[in-house]
Design a protein around this motif. Structure first.
Motif, PDB file in Angstrom:
ATOM      1  N   ASP A 174       0.850  -1.193   0.000  1.00  0.00           N
ATOM      2  CA  ASP A 174       0.000   0.000   0.000  1.00  0.00           C
ATOM      3  C   ASP A 174       0.883   1.240   0.000  1.00  0.00           C
ATOM      4  OD1 ASP A 174      -1.779   2.049   0.341  1.00  0.00           O
ATOM      5  OD2 ASP A 174      -2.658   1.288   2.200  1.00  0.00           O
ATOM      6  N   PRO A 175       1.040   1.910  -1.148  1.00  0.00           N
ATOM      7  CA  PRO A 175       1.943   3.068  -1.227  1.00  0.00           C
ATOM      8  C   PRO A 175       1.533   4.230  -0.327  1.00  0.00           C
ATOM      9  CG  PRO A 175       1.401   2.245  -3.410  1.00  0.00           C
ATOM     10  CD  PRO A 175       0.460   1.575  -2.454  1.00  0.00           C
ATOM     11  N   SER A 176       0.277   4.276   0.106  1.00  0.00           N
ATOM     12  CA  SER A 176      -0.154   5.375   0.963  1.00  0.00           C
ATOM     13  C   SER A 176       0.400   5.253   2.381  1.00  0.00           C
ATOM     14  CB  SER A 176      -1.683   5.453   1.004  1.00  0.00           C
ATOM     15  OG  SER A 176      -2.229   4.298   1.604  1.00  0.00           O
ATOM     16  N   SER A 177       0.840   4.050   2.757  1.00  0.00           N
ATOM     17  CA  SER A 177       1.384   3.856   4.103  1.00  0.00           C
ATOM     18  C   SER A 177       2.788   3.254   4.097  1.00  0.00           C
ATOM     19  CB  SER A 177       0.455   2.947   4.918  1.00  0.00           C
ATOM     20  OG  SER A 177       0.298   1.679   4.292  1.00  0.00           O
ATOM     21  N   ALA A 178       3.261   2.774   2.970  1.00  0.00           N
ATOM     22  CA  ALA A 178       4.582   2.135   2.894  1.00  0.00           C
ATOM     23  C   ALA A 178       5.699   3.171   2.944  1.00  0.00           C
ATOM     24  CB  ALA A 178       4.691   1.312   1.613  1.00  0.00           C
ATOM     25  N   ALA A 179       6.883   2.711   3.336  1.00  0.00           N
ATOM     26  CA  ALA A 179       8.081   3.544   3.322  1.00  0.00           C
ATOM     27  C   ALA A 179       8.895   3.243   2.067  1.00  0.00           C
ATOM     28  CB  ALA A 179       8.928   3.280   4.562  1.00  0.00           C
ATOM     29  N   ALA A 180       9.505   4.271   1.515  1.00  0.00           N
ATOM     30  CA  ALA A 180      10.318   4.109   0.311  1.00  0.00           C
ATOM     31  C   ALA A 180      11.622   3.391   0.628  1.00  0.00           C
ATOM     32  CB  ALA A 180      10.610   5.470  -0.303  1.00  0.00           C
ATOM     33  N   ILE A 181      12.078   2.574  -0.310  1.00  0.00           N
ATOM     34  CA  ILE A 181      13.355   1.870  -0.211  1.00  0.00           C
ATOM     35  C   ILE A 181      14.243   2.352  -1.353  1.00  0.00           C
ATOM     36  CG2 ILE A 181      14.499  -0.378  -0.404  1.00  0.00           C
ATOM     37  CD1 ILE A 181      12.016  -1.648   0.814  1.00  0.00           C
TER      38      ILE A 181
END
Length: 217
Positions: free
Chosen positions: A190-197
């Motif tokens: 879920d990109p709205s809650s995930a952290a970028a890597i």
């Protein structure tokens, strides 16, 4: 490839990927130049990168009088329909298709397109990513490949893919001024809650404005 890199403290630093295309591409919006690379931390895009397919002269499409003043059909660009490849070996965890490949915007039309950016961000991830494929190489890591051509996605959730497998074709869906491939990695689906890597490609991170060459063929 697809190995999770570690910094000198042993902390997670990023993931190394393969280029998701064949032939030559111009690098744009690279985290080698700035972070967040796309001007925002939202939707786990801080380390995202864009690849614009170009011809032997480094052009994505012919420059005409229309280029400066009017939107252009997406299919006049050299990258439209070019194969998009899996940049990592893993399991497909989500796909989205059905978004139209809209007109491309260069010259003055690109300024008008930029003015509508806030509206696309407010519309959410799907409006930005367009047609896309999410691949998980391992638990806690998801790689997104976005702006895929409508109707071209050839993989399904649960399917295993290897580096270099075809997953679709380059399109102009979502938040895209011209046909290109957008890649980002994050720690959830879920990109709205995930952290970028952070990402690298073959151990390197190309800067914006450079031309890189993907898989042969």
């Amino acid at each position: 490839m697809a190995s999770l890199e570690r910094d000198h403290h042993g902390e997670r630093a990023g993931i190394d990927l393969a280029y998701p295309f064949r032939g030559r591409c111009l690098v744009q919006n690279s985290p080698a130049d700035r972070v967040p690379s796309h001007g925002t931390q939202r939707f786990a895009t801080a380390f995202a990168i864009d690849f614009v397919p170009v011809d032997g002269a480094g052009r994505s499409g012919a420059i005409t009088g229309r280029t400066l003043v009017r939107p252009e059909p997406a299919d006049v660009f050299v990258g439209f329909g070019r194969p998009v490849l899996a940049p990592v070996t893993g399991t497909v965890v989500a796909v989205h298709d059905g978004e139209d490949d809209h007109a491309a915007f260069r010259g003055l039309p690109s300024l008008w397109y930029a003015l509508a950016q806030a509206g696309r961000v407010a519309a959410g991830w799907q409006a930005l990513a367009g047609n896309h494929v999410l691949i998980a190489p391992r638990s806690g890591v998801v790689v997104a490949v976005c702006h895929v051509r409508r109707g071209s996605i050839r993989v399904a959730p649960g399917e295993r893919v290897a580096v270099g497998d075809g997953v679709g074709e380059c399109g102009n869906s979502g938040n895209s001024t011209e046909p290109h491939v957008h890649v980002q990695a994050m720690d959830g689906t879920d990109p709205s809650s995930a952290a970028a890597i952070p990402v690298t490609f073959g151990g390197r991170l190309p800067a914006g404005g450079t031309i890189v060459t993907g898989a042969p063929g």
